[in-house]
Write an enzyme that holds these catalytic residues in place. Sequence first.
Site, short mmCIF file in Angstrom:
data_model
loop_
_atom_site.label_atom_id
_atom_site.label_comp_id
_atom_site.label_asym_id
_atom_site.label_seq_id
_atom_site.Cartn_x
_atom_site.Cartn_y
_atom_site.Cartn_z
N ARG A 55 -5.89 31.55 25.19
CA ARG A 55 -5.98 31.96 26.58
C ARG A 55 -7.25 31.53 27.28
O ARG A 55 -7.22 30.92 28.34
CB ARG A 55 -5.94 33.50 26.68
CG ARG A 55 -4.68 34.08 27.17
CD ARG A 55 -4.61 35.51 26.68
NE ARG A 55 -4.73 35.51 25.24
CZ ARG A 55 -3.70 35.35 24.42
NH1 ARG A 55 -2.50 35.24 24.91
NH2 ARG A 55 -3.86 35.31 23.12
N THR A 56 -8.38 31.87 26.69
CA THR A 56 -9.65 31.60 27.38
C THR A 56 -9.83 30.10 27.56
O THR A 56 -10.24 29.63 28.63
CB THR A 56 -10.82 32.22 26.59
OG1 THR A 56 -10.50 33.58 26.34
CG2 THR A 56 -12.11 32.14 27.36
N HIS A 68 -18.26 38.96 25.95
CA HIS A 68 -17.24 38.07 26.49
C HIS A 68 -17.21 38.35 28.00
O HIS A 68 -16.27 38.95 28.51
CB HIS A 68 -15.89 38.39 25.81
CG HIS A 68 -14.82 37.37 26.02
ND1 HIS A 68 -14.94 36.30 26.91
CD2 HIS A 68 -13.59 37.24 25.45
CE1 HIS A 68 -13.82 35.60 26.86
NE2 HIS A 68 -13.00 36.15 25.98
N ARG A 78 -17.46 28.72 23.38
CA ARG A 78 -17.11 29.88 22.55
C ARG A 78 -17.59 29.56 21.14
O ARG A 78 -17.32 28.49 20.62
CB ARG A 78 -15.60 30.10 22.55
CG ARG A 78 -15.17 31.05 21.44
CD ARG A 78 -13.75 31.46 21.56
NE ARG A 78 -13.55 32.36 22.68
CZ ARG A 78 -12.49 33.16 22.80
NH1 ARG A 78 -11.55 33.15 21.88
NH2 ARG A 78 -12.35 33.95 23.84
N LYS A 86 -23.50 15.44 11.01
CA LYS A 86 -24.32 14.36 10.43
C LYS A 86 -25.77 14.81 10.33
O LYS A 86 -26.66 14.00 10.12
CB LYS A 86 -24.25 13.12 11.33
CG LYS A 86 -22.90 12.46 11.39
CD LYS A 86 -23.07 11.07 12.00
CE LYS A 86 -21.98 10.71 12.96
NZ LYS A 86 -22.39 9.63 13.87
C1 NCD Z 1 -10.42 38.28 22.99
C2 NCD Z 1 -11.62 37.65 22.30
O1 NCD Z 1 -11.61 36.46 22.01
O2 NCD Z 1 -12.57 38.38 22.10
N1 NCD Z 1 -9.44 37.32 23.34
C3 NCD Z 1 -9.51 36.74 24.57
O3 NCD Z 1 -10.42 36.00 24.87
N2 NCD Z 1 -8.57 37.08 25.46
C4 NCD Z 1 -9.84 39.41 22.26
C5 NCD Z 1 -9.45 39.26 20.82
O4 NCD Z 1 -9.48 38.16 20.26
O5 NCD Z 1 -9.09 40.29 20.24
#
Ligand code: NCD
Length: 353
Positions: free
Chosen positions: A87-88, A170, A137, A116
């Site tokens: 999703r993100t 997040h 991320r 490397k």
């Molecule tokens: C969340 C995360 O990555 O923290 N997912 C997301 O970005 N929608 C929640 C999760 O993974 O439980």
Amino acid sequence: MKRQIAQMNWDDYRVLPEGEKAKYLTSDGRLYDVLFSQQFNRELLDHLFVLTNKIRLVSKTREGAEWLSTLLATKKALLYFIQPSTRTFLSFWSACSTLGMKVIDVRSPETSSEMKGESAEDNLRTISSYFDILITRHPERGYADKASFILGKTRRPIPTINAGSGKDQHPTQALLDIFSLRKSFDKLGGLEGKTIMMVGDLKRGRTVRSLCYLLTNFPGIRLIFSSPEAFKMENDIKDFLKRRHVSFLETEEFASMIPDADAIYMTRLQDEHDTGNESKTFDVSKFAFREEHLKALKPNGVLLHPLPRRGEIEERVDLDPRAMYWRQVRNGMWTRVALLAHIFGVDKKILEK
Ligand code: NCD
């Protein structure tokens, strides 16, 4: 202010409280880096809320959508996602495309020159030579923080957005959660004064942590934390809530608390953070929302989930109009368009359209 990072060293900067750090993460009165939720005050949240709504409206017509896609057509984004994400990742990709940005992704550390033996510093310096923004991320807690610091010291600094850092934060998920909550309660007196119940692995869930920070911007909010004892919300968040005079209740009950909540935010067990077998002690069935629970939910209540779900919400619940989580996904994309527009300073143009 962002430029002033160039004069600091990491050891001094790293230990600053978030409130102090936030000052270094702005430029010309707007956000430059987005690393944690404490960077957002009510004024900025209101601005992004109005902007997000406006973007949704403008994009409804072909002419509007085409116009939006010209705004950042000269910008390039790197999605550096070294941790699973559907999703993100797609939401940011789609948000960048809405504004005409070009996107490249790196999703596996094996394809990076860090393998490397290149230092993180050199790696990021390379990134900043090709791109105009880093969206990342990472499984490591402070990665986005460190990346933004390093990039701030280069001769060609670029903004960093934290799209999820370890168990910690997040912030863009929290932004879209706030947008979804505000939308839900728009005609019901607003988010102020509402009771929000967070359910599940609150100890290791970064979404609930980031959301707690943002909720303190809304007076009269009451929180209910529903989790097993071993997965309780961490003290740093509870201390922050106390300092902001936000009342919260901790309970191991779930079903019996449903009638008390205006919004219920379900989360999954974060077992990827296990160090032993701790997740085995979590009775998932006790902290799951089933069809039979719908009758206990307030008529104007809403049910949220950052997704992915693994059984915390029975699929049959999806049909109920109070199930918000699929709309929440869509809201995420619009919220991220607004955030990018703000960072790159085209927000005023959009609001004037
Ligand atoms: C969340 C995360 O990555 O923290 N997912 C997301 O970005 N929608 C929640 C999760 O993974 O439980």
